[in-house]
Design an enzyme around this catalytic site. Structure first.
Site, PDB file in Angstrom:
ATOM      1  N   PRO A   1       0.830  -1.215   0.000  1.00 35.22           N
ATOM      2  CA  PRO A   1       0.000   0.000   0.000  1.00 35.22           C
ATOM      3  C   PRO A   1       0.855   1.251   0.000  1.00 35.22           C
ATOM      4  CG  PRO A   1      -0.101  -1.129   2.130  1.00 35.22           C
ATOM      5  CD  PRO A   1       0.618  -2.037   1.199  1.00 35.22           C
TER       6      PRO A   1
ATOM      7  N   TYR B   1       1.138   5.573  13.290  1.00 34.65           N
ATOM      8  CA  TYR B   1      -0.272   5.931  13.229  1.00 34.65           C
ATOM      9  C   TYR B   1      -0.983   5.396  14.477  1.00 34.65           C
ATOM     10  CZ  TYR B   1       1.160   7.242   8.552  1.00 34.65           C
ATOM     11  OH  TYR B   1       1.817   7.822   7.490  1.00 34.65           O
TER      12      TYR B   1
END
Length: 357
Positions: A23, A182
């Site tokens: 990704p 994150y």
């Protein structure tokens, strides 16, 4: 002995080879909606022969975006345009995956080519959230709100809803983004989690957010389809998260129904001095977790050469390899790899191209 071009089955899904597209954020969405850029970007890698394509970090809620240009799946309006892309990918015998994500304290920043700094409110910035009210640092100066129990539940519900929409959009491989500083990573890393409640302090408390979120997603994601997790397997900082911690977390994620660990690392702090950048620098994480947690793994990190990728698979260091920048440089990397590895009879290119090369 397995090799790079041997099919790989995980649950009811079979990849035509062990090559996946990692990704990679494109920062080119409009209100979270994909554009023709995404169709061409992802579609060209399917045409090029990848067995798996994982769409970029896709925000489960608007405040979970890294930038205003991030992909999103927080609303039903996102489903139909994603279906169009997935339909094209599947036409080329490639499995379509998605990485669902929440940026946490690294949200509300400008796109990389616009400075990568925290956005002020008047620039369109928004409130960010994290386990503790600690800014990431440097140009990402915005101090996040410390999450309440209600905030935690809201985010977990958003992951759950995003998984449902991912299925509706036609994805057959779901990855939870628990890496790179994150939100989930900032919960399990002691560098960013200074809480004193049930979500902070001990290892068991710090991994609670990740396990609960996984459980919420597993409830709605079909058992027949792969559920995977990307981890930052080490913070590369003394006193931070370690590979030994990742092995233990991987065991617990497996018990929650996770099928594969995507083994990345770092980027939870600005301290990069210990990163051993180089060819295959993160592959040892995939090898260790595969052996010690007894779970399938994906290897990432400066994998560029066909022989290098093939060696990883042949020596059982990982089950699949995920390529990022090399796939940007060469969308037809799988085709060229098949040539270099002398894989005869392996269908790579579509018929429109295959009769001319």
């Amino acid at each position: 002995m397995p090799h790079l071009f041997e099919p790989y089955q995980l649950k009811d899904i079979t990849l035509r080879n062990r090559i996946g597209v990692s990704p990679m954020c494109q920062y080119s969405s409009e209100d979270g909606l994909p554009t023709d850029w995404h169709l061409v970007h992802l579609g060209s890698r399917a045409v090029g022969g990848a067995g798996l394509i994982i769409a970029e970090a896709t925000a489960v809620e608007p405040r979970g975006r890294i930038t205003p240009g991030d992909a999103g799946i927080w609303s039903d309006k996102h489903v139909e345009p994603l279906q169009r892309i997935n339909s094209f990918i599947k036409q080329h015998n490639t499995v379509s995956g998605i990485q669902i994500a929440h940026a946490g304290r690294k949200a509300s920043t400008a796109r990389p080519w616009e400075g990568n700094h925290s956005l002020k409110d008047e620039e369109g910035g928004w409130e960010t959230i994290a386990p503790s009210p600690l800014a990431f640092g440097d140009e990402v100066w915005r101090e996040p709100k410390e999450m309440t129990r209600e905030d935690i539940q809201q985010v977990q519900d958003a992951f759950r809803s995003a998984a449902v929409r991912s299925l509706e959009a036609g994805y057959e491989w779901l990855e939870l983004h628990y890496a790179h500083g994150y939100l989930a990573h900032s919960f399990y890393s002691p560098l960013s989690n200074h809480r004193t409640d049930e979500y902070g302090g001990s290892f068991e408390n710090r991994i609670k957010f990740a396990l609960e979120t996984t459980r919420a997603v597993r409830d709605v994601w079909p058992e027949r389809l792969p559920l995977t997790v990307r981890l930052s397997c080490s913070d590369w900082v003394e006193g931070g998260w370690t590979i030994e911690d990742s092995v233990e977390l991987s065991k617990k994620l497996k018990a929650e129904g996770v099928d594969l660990i995507d083994c990345s690392s770092g980027f939870g702090s600005l301290d990069y001095k210990n990163y051993p950048f180089g060819a295959g620098w993160q592959v040892p994480f995939a090898e260790k977790i595969r052996k010690e947690a007894d779970i399938a793994t994906a290897a990432v990190g400066s994998i560029t050469e066909p022989m290098q990728a093939d060696e990883i698979i042949r020596n059982n260091r990982a089950d699949i390899v995920l390529l990022a920048q090399e796939m940007l440089r060469d969308p037809y990397w799988p085709y060229h790899a098949a040539q270099k590895l002398r894989q005869k009879g392996t269908p790579i290119l579509p018929i429109q191209y295959g009769s001319r090369v």
